[in-house]
Design a protein around this motif. Structure first.
Motif, PDB file in Angstrom:
ATOM      1  N   GLY A 147       0.779  -1.223   0.000  1.00  0.00           N
ATOM      2  CA  GLY A 147       0.000   0.000   0.000  1.00  0.00           C
ATOM      3  C   GLY A 147       0.806   1.266   0.000  1.00  0.00           C
ATOM      4  O   GLY A 147       0.280   2.330  -0.295  1.00  0.00           O
ATOM      5  N   TYR A 148       2.110   1.208   0.337  1.00  0.00           N
ATOM      6  CA  TYR A 148       2.836   2.470   0.430  1.00  0.00           C
ATOM      7  C   TYR A 148       4.283   2.401  -0.004  1.00  0.00           C
ATOM      8  O   TYR A 148       4.924   3.414  -0.193  1.00  0.00           O
ATOM      9  CB  TYR A 148       2.756   3.036   1.854  1.00  0.00           C
ATOM     10  CG  TYR A 148       3.379   2.159   2.920  1.00  0.00           C
ATOM     11  CD1 TYR A 148       4.741   2.216   3.187  1.00  0.00           C
ATOM     12  CD2 TYR A 148       2.599   1.288   3.672  1.00  0.00           C
ATOM     13  CE1 TYR A 148       5.311   1.419   4.152  1.00  0.00           C
ATOM     14  CE2 TYR A 148       3.174   0.489   4.648  1.00  0.00           C
ATOM     15  CZ  TYR A 148       4.515   0.566   4.893  1.00  0.00           C
ATOM     16  OH  TYR A 148       5.072  -0.228   5.855  1.00  0.00           O
ATOM     17  N   ARG A 149       4.848   1.238  -0.165  1.00  0.00           N
ATOM     18  CA  ARG A 149       6.257   1.151  -0.547  1.00  0.00           C
ATOM     19  C   ARG A 149       6.399   1.301  -2.054  1.00  0.00           C
ATOM     20  O   ARG A 149       5.597   0.792  -2.816  1.00  0.00           O
ATOM     21  CB  ARG A 149       6.862  -0.175  -0.082  1.00  0.00           C
ATOM     22  CG  ARG A 149       6.936  -0.293   1.434  1.00  0.00           C
ATOM     23  CD  ARG A 149       7.541  -1.630   1.838  1.00  0.00           C
ATOM     24  NE  ARG A 149       7.519  -1.776   3.279  1.00  0.00           N
ATOM     25  CZ  ARG A 149       8.477  -1.357   4.080  1.00  0.00           C
ATOM     26  NH1 ARG A 149       9.527  -0.741   3.576  1.00  0.00           N
ATOM     27  NH2 ARG A 149       8.397  -1.520   5.385  1.00  0.00           N
ATOM     28  N   VAL A 164      13.857   9.047   0.128  1.00  0.00           N
ATOM     29  CA  VAL A 164      12.569   8.477   0.500  1.00  0.00           C
ATOM     30  C   VAL A 164      11.990   7.803  -0.738  1.00  0.00           C
ATOM     31  O   VAL A 164      11.795   8.434  -1.771  1.00  0.00           O
ATOM     32  CB  VAL A 164      11.603   9.549   1.031  1.00  0.00           C
ATOM     33  CG1 VAL A 164      10.303   8.897   1.501  1.00  0.00           C
ATOM     34  CG2 VAL A 164      12.240  10.326   2.172  1.00  0.00           C
ATOM     35  N   GLY A 165      11.709   6.522  -0.624  1.00  0.00           N
ATOM     36  CA  GLY A 165      11.352   5.709  -1.775  1.00  0.00           C
ATOM     37  C   GLY A 165      12.517   4.803  -2.105  1.00  0.00           C
ATOM     38  O   GLY A 165      13.677   5.159  -1.903  1.00  0.00           O
ATOM     39  N   TYR A 224      15.207   4.889   2.352  1.00  0.00           N
ATOM     40  CA  TYR A 224      14.058   4.495   3.148  1.00  0.00           C
ATOM     41  C   TYR A 224      12.910   4.174   2.184  1.00  0.00           C
ATOM     42  O   TYR A 224      12.349   5.085   1.583  1.00  0.00           O
ATOM     43  CB  TYR A 224      13.643   5.608   4.105  1.00  0.00           C
ATOM     44  CG  TYR A 224      14.703   5.943   5.138  1.00  0.00           C
ATOM     45  CD1 TYR A 224      14.828   5.196   6.302  1.00  0.00           C
ATOM     46  CD2 TYR A 224      15.584   6.999   4.933  1.00  0.00           C
ATOM     47  CE1 TYR A 224      15.798   5.494   7.245  1.00  0.00           C
ATOM     48  CE2 TYR A 224      16.559   7.302   5.870  1.00  0.00           C
ATOM     49  CZ  TYR A 224      16.660   6.555   7.022  1.00  0.00           C
ATOM     50  OH  TYR A 224      17.623   6.860   7.954  1.00  0.00           O
ATOM     51  N   PRO A 225      12.545   2.892   2.014  1.00  0.00           N
ATOM     52  CA  PRO A 225      11.486   2.542   1.069  1.00  0.00           C
ATOM     53  C   PRO A 225      10.186   3.294   1.331  1.00  0.00           C
ATOM     54  O   PRO A 225       9.446   3.601   0.408  1.00  0.00           O
ATOM     55  CB  PRO A 225      11.315   1.040   1.277  1.00  0.00           C
ATOM     56  CG  PRO A 225      12.656   0.579   1.758  1.00  0.00           C
ATOM     57  CD  PRO A 225      13.168   1.705   2.616  1.00  0.00           C
ATOM     58  N   SER A 226       9.913   3.616   2.580  1.00  0.00           N
ATOM     59  CA  SER A 226       8.727   4.383   2.936  1.00  0.00           C
ATOM     60  C   SER A 226       9.081   5.394   4.007  1.00  0.00           C
ATOM     61  O   SER A 226      10.017   5.199   4.789  1.00  0.00           O
ATOM     62  CB  SER A 226       7.623   3.465   3.473  1.00  0.00           C
ATOM     63  OG  SER A 226       6.608   4.207   4.117  1.00  0.00           O
ATOM     64  N   ASP A 227       8.305   6.477   4.075  1.00  0.00           N
ATOM     65  CA  ASP A 227       8.512   7.438   5.156  1.00  0.00           C
ATOM     66  C   ASP A 227       8.250   6.798   6.516  1.00  0.00           C
ATOM     67  O   ASP A 227       8.761   7.268   7.532  1.00  0.00           O
ATOM     68  CB  ASP A 227       7.593   8.653   4.960  1.00  0.00           C
ATOM     69  CG  ASP A 227       6.129   8.260   4.841  1.00  0.00           C
ATOM     70  OD1 ASP A 227       5.821   7.371   4.022  1.00  0.00           O
ATOM     71  OD2 ASP A 227       5.294   8.830   5.562  1.00  0.00           O
ATOM     72  N   THR A 231       3.149   8.524  -5.579  1.00  0.00           N
ATOM     73  CA  THR A 231       2.213   7.559  -5.011  1.00  0.00           C
ATOM     74  C   THR A 231       1.465   8.120  -3.805  1.00  0.00           C
ATOM     75  O   THR A 231       0.672   7.419  -3.185  1.00  0.00           O
ATOM     76  CB  THR A 231       2.954   6.287  -4.574  1.00  0.00           C
ATOM     77  OG1 THR A 231       3.863   6.610  -3.493  1.00  0.00           O
ATOM     78  CG2 THR A 231       3.745   5.700  -5.735  1.00  0.00           C
ATOM     79  N   ARG A 232       1.698   9.383  -3.474  1.00  0.00           N
ATOM     80  CA  ARG A 232       1.057   9.988  -2.306  1.00  0.00           C
ATOM     81  C   ARG A 232      -0.323  10.525  -2.669  1.00  0.00           C
ATOM     82  O   ARG A 232      -0.516  11.130  -3.716  1.00  0.00           O
ATOM     83  CB  ARG A 232       1.890  11.144  -1.757  1.00  0.00           C
ATOM     84  CG  ARG A 232       3.327  10.825  -1.371  1.00  0.00           C
ATOM     85  CD  ARG A 232       3.414   9.780  -0.283  1.00  0.00           C
ATOM     86  NE  ARG A 232       3.496   8.447  -0.833  1.00  0.00           N
ATOM     87  CZ  ARG A 232       3.314   7.332  -0.129  1.00  0.00           C
ATOM     88  NH1 ARG A 232       3.001   7.413   1.151  1.00  0.00           N
ATOM     89  NH2 ARG A 232       3.418   6.159  -0.698  1.00  0.00           N
ATOM     90  N   VAL A 233      -1.274  10.330  -1.785  1.00  0.00           N
ATOM     91  CA  VAL A 233      -2.608  10.899  -1.966  1.00  0.00           C
ATOM     92  C   VAL A 233      -2.586  12.392  -1.651  1.00  0.00           C
ATOM     93  O   VAL A 233      -3.313  13.182  -2.254  1.00  0.00           O
ATOM     94  CB  VAL A 233      -3.625  10.175  -1.062  1.00  0.00           C
ATOM     95  CG1 VAL A 233      -5.005  10.829  -1.162  1.00  0.00           C
ATOM     96  CG2 VAL A 233      -3.713   8.700  -1.438  1.00  0.00           C
ATOM     97  N   ASP A 234      -1.725  12.785  -0.709  1.00  0.00           N
ATOM     98  CA  ASP A 234      -1.613  14.180  -0.276  1.00  0.00           C
ATOM     99  C   ASP A 234      -0.222  14.700  -0.632  1.00  0.00           C
ATOM    100  O   ASP A 234       0.714  14.581   0.158  1.00  0.00           O
ATOM    101  CB  ASP A 234      -1.845  14.263   1.235  1.00  0.00           C
ATOM    102  CG  ASP A 234      -1.645  15.670   1.788  1.00  0.00           C
ATOM    103  OD1 ASP A 234      -1.572  16.626   0.986  1.00  0.00           O
ATOM    104  OD2 ASP A 234      -1.570  15.814   3.030  1.00  0.00           O
TER     105      ASP A 234
END
Length: 211
Positions: A10-12, A42-43, A83-86, A106-109
């Motif tokens: 869902g986020y990586r 980040v990512g 960092y694969p995700s924050d 990939t961020r909604v915000d």
């Protein structure tokens, strides 16, 4: 494939570097922005050895790299951490150089994501961002005027603002001093009208402690 993004849990995000991202990093190297600096990304990005050819053409003397960590070492960075995700980042983590080459899209915000990157960047440090331009189909994109507004709102310096496709077949440097009106934008993007994978790359220098 020039660019690949995969979502996991869902986020990586996992993405491949592109010539456009290499151009930004080569610019930062030319300006000695990376010298002995702590770099965090980040990512989760993957370096492909095929980009060694571009980097050697862009930076004579560039030594071949087989990984992202090696590539940043070749650019004289002091330390590189991905960092694969924050959500993987420990509280109070900061760095002089903060990169995002696939995570933003990939961020909604997007503005909340920008706030996260801003807070990770030390005063006087750099935020290096590459993401889809606001006419693409990515979940989250940035427009030229959004980036210019963010620059002025945060009192960033902006040595690099460029629109290009991933392989830099088409490339235009922009002046970030003022907002573009609709006519300006149409004229600016006209030559890109049939160009796939259009992205915007920016380097911001953080000059204030303000959040």
């Amino acid at each position: 494939m020039r660019f690949l993004t995969i979502l996991t849990n869902g986020y990586r995000t996992i993405q491949m570097y592109t010539e456009f991202v290499c151009d930004q990093l080569a610019f930062a190297h030319d300006k000695e922005y990376l010298n002995d600096k702590k770099v965090i990304e980040v990512g989760s990005s993957q370096w492909d050895s095929k980009y060694n050819r571009y980097m050697k053409a862009r930076l004579p003397g560039f030594m071949l790299a087989q990984s992202t960590t090696e590539m940043f070492s070749r650019l004289n960075a002091g330390q590189y951490t991905s960092y694969p995700s924050d959500k993987d980042i420990a509280e109070n983590t900061t760095a002089d150089i903060v990169c995002s080459f696939g995570w933003m899209q990939t961020r909604v915000d997007p503005l909340g994501a920008f706030s996260t990157l801003h807070d990770l960047t030390n005063p006087g440090g750099l935020l290096i961002l590459n993401c889809p331009l606001g006419i693409t189909s990515a979940m989250s994109t940035m427009t030229v005027n959004q980036l210019i507004h963010i620059r002025h709102a945060n009192k960033y310096e902006c040595p690099y603002l460029t629109i290009a496709n991933h392989s830099i077949q088409f490339k235009t440097r922009l002046d970030s001093k003022g907002i573009f009106n609709n006519r300006d934008i149409k004229e600016l993007l006209y030559k890109f009208r049939e160009t796939p994978n259009l992205a915007v790359g920016v380097i911001f220098k953080k000059t204030s402690l303000d959040s």
